[in-house]
Design an enzyme around this catalytic site. Structure first.
Site, PDB file in Angstrom:
ATOM      1  N   GLU B  43       0.722  -1.149   0.072  1.00 14.97           N
ATOM      2  CA  GLU B  43      -0.081  -0.031   0.043  1.00 14.97           C
ATOM      3  C   GLU B  43       0.904   1.304   0.005  1.00 14.97           C
ATOM      4  OE1 GLU B  43      -2.571  -0.154   3.377  1.00 14.97           O
ATOM      5  OE2 GLU B  43      -3.775   1.660   2.481  1.00 14.97           O
ATOM      6  N   LYS B 139      -9.032   3.229  -2.991  1.00 14.66           N
ATOM      7  CA  LYS B 139      -9.468   2.324  -1.643  1.00 14.66           C
ATOM      8  C   LYS B 139     -10.718   2.918  -1.165  1.00 14.66           C
ATOM      9  CE  LYS B 139      -7.305   1.261   3.011  1.00 14.66           C
ATOM     10  NZ  LYS B 139      -6.246   1.813   3.920  1.00 14.66           N
ATOM     11  N   CYS B 175      -5.757  -2.977   1.119  1.00 13.48           N
ATOM     12  CA  CYS B 175      -5.738  -3.035   2.482  1.00 13.48           C
ATOM     13  C   CYS B 175      -6.901  -3.304   3.152  1.00 13.48           C
ATOM     14  CB  CYS B 175      -4.843  -2.120   3.185  1.00 13.48           C
ATOM     15  SG  CYS B 175      -4.171  -2.236   4.932  1.00 13.48           S
TER      16      CYS B 175
END
Lengths: 605, 605
Positions: B43, B139, B175
């Protein structure tokens, strides 16, 4: 239709549920003496604001819920059940509702550090009447920028309760809700209400009232109703809240404004015309559900209208001075410290902090110590003494040479290491006196020094509170001149020696040393700090604004590498757009440099 | 259908866009040597994680966007354009999209500290191929609890891009998306994909792999696809990332797992059956919009399958040891410090920190100083010397009596003030050596001390990094025994003197003083800390769990009042559920006490 309303801008204590409830009872009794029908307290009255991770402690959240219910009963027991009381508190529900999308994933396989917001904590306000909790409102808009972290703590609300009180419809909102166009005030406008109450905890920032009044006016217009804006007052760690509560009519008239930086009860006599509200609805409106509740349909008996007070905002220097005094006083008193100690160098920073401390605590709680070294000039001692004498504070002198000599006989220290040694001997002496006598040590660092790291870790940076940590050096001088003029105007002794204001700043850690040997002039430095730190501008924008490229390169390098020291420094009152601390959260380990090329030259696209 | 995929768990540097891009090129070249077709990085590869408020700096966000585009070009220039590369970066769009409801009110009358997220910053991942940025994924699930503050920084994404690579459909996630049931993995499952890539920055915590593997298995099942979980490795201020990257098949088979705490390239040969995916859709699915992109339909040429490596997780003590070593090494090296210095008391804490520092940096970069006082026992000096000798580190002795005497001749200090003086003389000497020689000072405080404030501010608490700040005292002993056993097993000298492990702990600041004079036994103390601090239990729950009421009352009072000291202490590697620092954010000024009644007894409802 008449109603006498009151705004109680009180100074709560974080975590002190019992004490804050007593405060509410006491100020409600005052409002009752004024024959008010409704009194509004600040945001999270019962817990104080900001309670930070206390919110995540279930035992605390449950105690907050219990004390709300008990407060309603106590008010009634004390004969105050007939006045409607709006207080803020931390709400906790045993059965946590569904988590909002995108913020609180609720998988059962979360790691140990998963969001611990059990019980769906909410930033809430309640209206108490007749011994009961009549309605509860849950703050809808949760600020999560600058000094605010409410997305960490709270679940947003979706209901807007409207309470009919003596025939007048009152909508409840909380703080940030007021900053949002089309938010709860807009919903209230569509629903049809006569009055909006807005408990706030809005931290002080220079000239913030210039923003607040136009804002409240726009929301009053949007709601088509009078808005009662009640803001907290007092210091809480780095934050200071200034009060500045106000009442604004639907047409934008400023009906009342409270003074800044003091606890205050403002009463306002309203004469509202419910027939001016075109319709009154409930149920789903926009993103919220409006519910209606009745305390009493009966209007209050006619009473003689009294004029309300509209206090003018303070001048810039007076506003900052009072913010610093209150931030310091509340830090010391709320932490139960009897007194403070500080090192007095004869320079402007320690002279200013001594004057602030004396204004905040009274001269008898302030202890100054002169700590001359072999490099100290004569005027440093005489100016320090003059400063202490003008303020009437305690003062003593401890020369540091014997300790410095003892270290230098044991280890070889030269250059910056030898300079820092002197500052650390002073820090150690002051902390010794702090531990021996129970004083809290005040650090005298200003924002310009803190920014560029022009201080000694565990030396002059040592201390439990740094009152002028967010005051740039140029403003330090302005405040000193203002405070002296203020004294002159009142025929009082000027608290700050003119010589401390006039002489060129020096750390006096080496022979003949002056700040200007290491730093650009403070006018130049403070302008770069304002643009790079407060406004977050990048290199290109800094140069566009006319800063000297070499100065910028040097100052930015200093600021970027001082994060390390700042991480270990004491809290201090925030007065600016962006203070070091809660506002500006940078990694210590951080390779980003505005002044270096960050991508290979040849690869530029 | 075959594909050789690689996971590059690299150690990035926060803010070092150029260096991190070079890291990606270097590791992609290694993956290419292994004939991999796809390589996944952690990430926010280009910025490092967590970049904190750097995200809000527009010049940085723009530079991140630029370096992504340049990286794609550089990879192609270096002959690496034929391998698909997934990297994380900070996305910035000039025209900020609409702000999500409830998080970013967008009134034009916001105060100066209003949400400064100009340019809609996003936590993004991109797939690079053939010199181009093929797709960008934003994300969706932004963690905002514990050590995470992503709601402060990022706008969540709503699109799920799926890239056909050599005939295989690859979905991008980042993530936290993996921790959410019905999140992007669920959407990918409904859309129909063959492979999900998941760049991570998941901080280490004891035994976290026990959570991660079952989690990845559930998401692989939900997606009906193989999941590539690539986690960052390395220390960043208080956080350490352990790697532990893994590949898990749709049926839950663990195909590969990387070692913890080292940079590593894992390759996995997949043989996927696209016909097992019932249908392939795009457009709106649940809360997201799925888009499909094609890099190449052509399957790769058949190749011989190699076995992948599945590394077993480490034992508890070894895992913690390696976390502490890496956290310390990266703090020192990433901050460019040549060496460290620490005070050696002969006690277990300094002996352990010296051993950690030697493992992290090599003996030649570690400087110990014995600082005996008149209260120091004989064994304190001999054990310190023994410790240094075993480790082969630098060692010198500076008795502190002359300095202590000089202070005591100037000011009267007794009791705790006199005890603290000795610790501060040591701190001043060590900081002098630090400034003179460029060493970073290591503080040796453990979590038990930090919790109850059993330390001297600017004394033994002084230091730029506190390696065992999150290690309770009982675990300090366990780690020492483990490290000695580890050495014995290898026929090496035990690094920690047995006497330092065995003797009763003492601060030696007064004659005959022992920790047990002021504190309960560390077994008892650590159990209370685990429940009150790590698990956040309230008084009632603590008593239910069988803790002694008097001990609890005393320990909680100590913990609650030590916030002040902790605020000014150095960062240290987090290894537990809740470390002091980023994890636990309490006001300094805080009246809440679990042990006091917080509401009037008679008013209980």
């Amino acid at each position: 239709m008449q109603l006498r309303v009151a705004m109680a801008q009180v100074d709560t204590r974080v975590g002190d549920l019992e004490g804050n409830c007593e405060l509410v009872v006491r100020w409600t009794a005052r409002a009752a003496q004024e024959n008010a029908h409704l009194v509004v307290f600040p945001e999270m009255t019962l817990t104080g604001y900001p309670p930070e991770d206390l919110v995540l402690r279930e035992s605390f959240a449950r105690a907050s819920e219990r004390s709300l219910v008990e407060l309603a009963a106590t008010l009634a027991d004390q004969g105050l059940g007939g006045i409607a009381v709006v207080v803020g508190y931390l709400a906790h529900t045993e059965g946590s509702g569904p988590a909002p999308v995108d913020r609180t994933p609720t998988d059962d396989d979360r790691p140990g550090d998963a969001n611990p917001r059990r019980g769906a904590p909410r930033n809430a306000a309640a209206l108490l009447f007749g011994g009961e909790v009549v309605v509860r409102y849950y703050k809808r808009h949760l600020p999560n920028y600058g000094v605010f972290d409410e997305a960490r703590y709270f679940v947003p609300g979706t209901e807007l309760p409207v309470v009919r009180l003596h025939g007048i419809d009152v909508a409840l909102t909380v703080c940030e809700d007021l900053w949002v166009e089309g938010g709860p005030c807009g919903v209230a406008g569509q629903a049809g209400v006569d009055l909006v109450v807005s408990p706030n905890a809005s931290p002080y920032e220079r000239a913030k009232d210039d923003l607040r009044l136009p804002l409240v006016r726009r929301r009053a217009a949007e709601a088509g109703a009078t808005v009662l804006y009640c803001n907290q007052v007092g210091g809480q760690d780095e934050l200071v809240f200034d009060g500045d509560s106000m009442a604004v009519a639907a047409d934008g008239t400023l009906l009342a404004r409270s003074p800044q930086f003091v606890e205050h009860l403002a009463t306002v006599d309203l004469d509202l015309d419910p027939s001016s509200v075109p319709e009154r609805r409930e149920g789903r409106i926009g993103p919220m559900t409006v519910t209606r509740h009745v305390v009493s349909e009966e209007p209050v008996a006619a009473f003689d209208r009294r004029p309300a007070t509209v206090v003018d905002p303070l001048s810039d220097c007076e506003e900052v001075w009072r913010a610093l005094v209150l931030g310091l006083r509340d830090f010391i008193d709320k932490n139960g410290m009897p007194s403070v100690v500080l090192g007095m160098s004869g320079g402007i920073d320690s002279a200013l902090v001594a004057a602030l401390a004396t204004d905040a605590l009274g001269a008898d709680r302030v202890h100054g110590v002169g700590l001359p070294s072999k490099w100290s000039s004569e005027h440093s001692l005489s100016d320090a003494e003059d400063s202490a004498r003008r303020l009437g504070m305690h003062y003593s002198v401890v020369p540091i040479a014997p300790m410095v000599d003892a270290y230098e006989a044991s280890v070889e220290l030269s250059g910056v290491a030898a300079e820092n040694l002197q500052a650390r001997v002073r820090g150690t002496l002051l902390m010794g006196l702090s531990n021996q006598h129970g004083h809290l040590l005040l650090a005298t660092s200003n924002k310009s020094e803190v920014a560029v790291g022009y201080s000694t870790l565990y030396g002059d940076a040592a201390g439990g509170f740094a009152p002028i940590k967010d005051v740039p050096k140029t403003l330090v001088w302005d405040l000193a001149r203002w405070r002296n003029a203020y004294a002159r105007d009142r025929g009082e002794t000027e608290p700050i020696p003119q010589n401390s204001i006039d002489k060129p700043p020096s750390a006096e850690l080496a022979p003949g040393q002056q700040d200007s040997d290491s730093l650009p002039s403070y006018e130049v430095l403070d302008a770069v700090i304002a643009d790079y730190v407060d406004r977050d501008l990048g290199m290109a924008e800094l140069l566009e604004r006319g800063h000297d490229p070499e100065v910028v390169a040097r100052v930015l390098r200093l600021i970027d590498t001082a994060e390390f020291k700042r991480r270990q420094s004491a809290p201090g009152t925030k007065i600016s757009l962006k203070a070091f601390g809660r506002d500006r959260r940078l990694p210590v380990t951080n390779r980003w440099r505005e002044t270096l090329p960050t991508v290979r030259e040849g690869a530029q696209s």
